[in-house]
Motif scaffolding. Structure first.
Motif: not given
Ligand SMILES: *Cc1c(COP(=O)(O)O)cnc(C)c1O
Length: 355
Positions: A71-78, A97-99, A149-151, A153-155, A184-187, A208-215
């Motif tokens: 359902p979410s990127g957070t669940m991917c990281n968890v 890091a978001h985590i 790593v974040e790719q 890097a958001n912040i 890879g929220a914004r990979l 690795v994961w990709l978020d579909f709910t960002k851009g």
């Protein structure tokens, strides 16, 4: 403890230009049509053809054996961290890091891990910094087991890790026998910005994961990829956490639509980000970081206008924009046009002139 969205200031008109976050993109009419037409089944049974198609497609795109829809990127990281690590382990990640900052402490609460915060400019760290964080393998030290790593890097300002730097930190992890995980929220922003195919960029990562709910503009969903064995364990956690779904193909169809139609256009967001940064730089007193992708961080302090004042003044004119750590973050995405960027620049110039 309440998390309520910041109330708009009294008298604020509806938002016309939303630079707040790429999470606030709305599914387009064509994406909604694709979702309406989705073939569906029971996802928990492995029976939803659209979810299966999305996972197969993502495994191929990432060059991994398998993938899982969540359902979410957070669940991917968890799920990635709980799968890679044992309680008491230490994860090495950037201090921004978001985590670490934005997942409610879940990696301590659920995985029982601690996170070692690494320093470095723009959300990235060097192989030397990583090496310096290696602990002796004694009974006293926490076992270190995962590099994250974040790719992008958001912040870090939407910064793209140069491939050589990524390869160098992965090499350290391999020497130490650690697993490697990419947020890879914004990979795909990094892929579009560099032209490096996703599977090459993430080759050194076990997951690795990709978020579909960002851009990418879908209303829901993220996909985590890795080895078949990793994904088998991830499925057990998905079930445990209540992330196993039913006719989830409705949502997966939005993600497939995004893969077909919303990847190449990320280049427009990057061009708009560069145009915004260029315009801001011409305003004396505004400090701007050069964007690699779709995020523009700037600080208007040198104009005599505090970030919060400028954010409020813009909101009163229908422009929504966020503040992160005292700086302003503008986020470019598919609901923001080049004309809106020009209009925003005009409003900022007018506010600065009044200051
Ligand atoms: C948004 C984001 C996440 C979390 O994704 P959600 O889908 O919002 O749960 C994780 N990491 C980074 C870098 C993000 O930008």
């Amino acid at each position: 403890m309440v998390h309520a969205p910041a109330r708009p200031p009294v008298g604020a008109p509806p938002v016309r230009i939303n630079l707040y976050s790429d999470t606030q993109t709305r599914p387009t009419a064509a994406m909604r049509d694709a979702m309406m037409a989705a073939e569906v089944g029971d996802e928990q049974f492995g029976d939803d053809p659209t979810v299966t198609a999305l996972c197969d497609r993502m495994a191929g795109l990432m060059g991994k054996e398998a993938a899982i829809f969540l359902p979410s990127g957070t669940m991917c990281n968890v799920i990635a961290i709980v799968t890679h690590c044992r309680p008491g382990d230490e994860v090495l990640a950037h201090e921004t890091a978001h985590i670490l900052s934005s997942e409610g402490g879940v990696h301590a609460a659920l995985a029982g891990t601690q996170i070692h915060p690494l320093q470095g400019a723009r959300g990235m760290f060097s192989a030397e910094t990583l090496r310096a964080a290696i602990r002796p393998r004694t009974r006293h030290a926490p076992p270190q087991s995962l590099l994250e790593v974040e790719q992008t890097a958001n912040i870090g300002g939407g910064a793209v890790w140069p491939q050589a730097e990524l390869d160098a930190v992965v090499a350290v992890a391999r020497e130490e026998g650690w697993a490697t995980h990419m947020d890879g929220a914004r990979l795909m922003n990094a892929v579009v910005a560099t032209g490096i195919p996703a599977k090459e960029m993430v080759a050194g990562f076990d997951s690795v994961w990709l978020d579909f709910t960002k851009g990418l503009g879908a209303p829901l969903g993220a996909v985590l990829a890795g080895s078949s064995e990793f994904i088998d364990t991830a499925w057990r956690w998905k079930q445990r956490l209540g992330g196993a779904m039913r006719q989830a193909g409705i949502c997966a169809a939005g993600c497939l639509y995004a893969l077909d139609h919303h990847i190449d256009r990320l280049a427009e967001d990057h061009a708009n980000a560069k145009a915004l940064a260029r315009g801001l730089r011409q305003i004396p007193g505004i400090a701007v970081e050069e964007p690699d992708t779709n995020l523009v961080f700037f600080d208007p302090a040198g104009t005599g206008l505090a970030s919060a004042e400028l954010v409020k003044a813009l909101r009163l004119q229908g422009v929504q924009i966020s503040m992160l750590g005292g700086r302003i973050r503008a986020c470019l995405h598919l609901d923001v046009t080049a004309a809106m960027v020009e209009e925003t620049l005009g409003l900022i110039r007018a506010e600065v002139a009044k200051a």
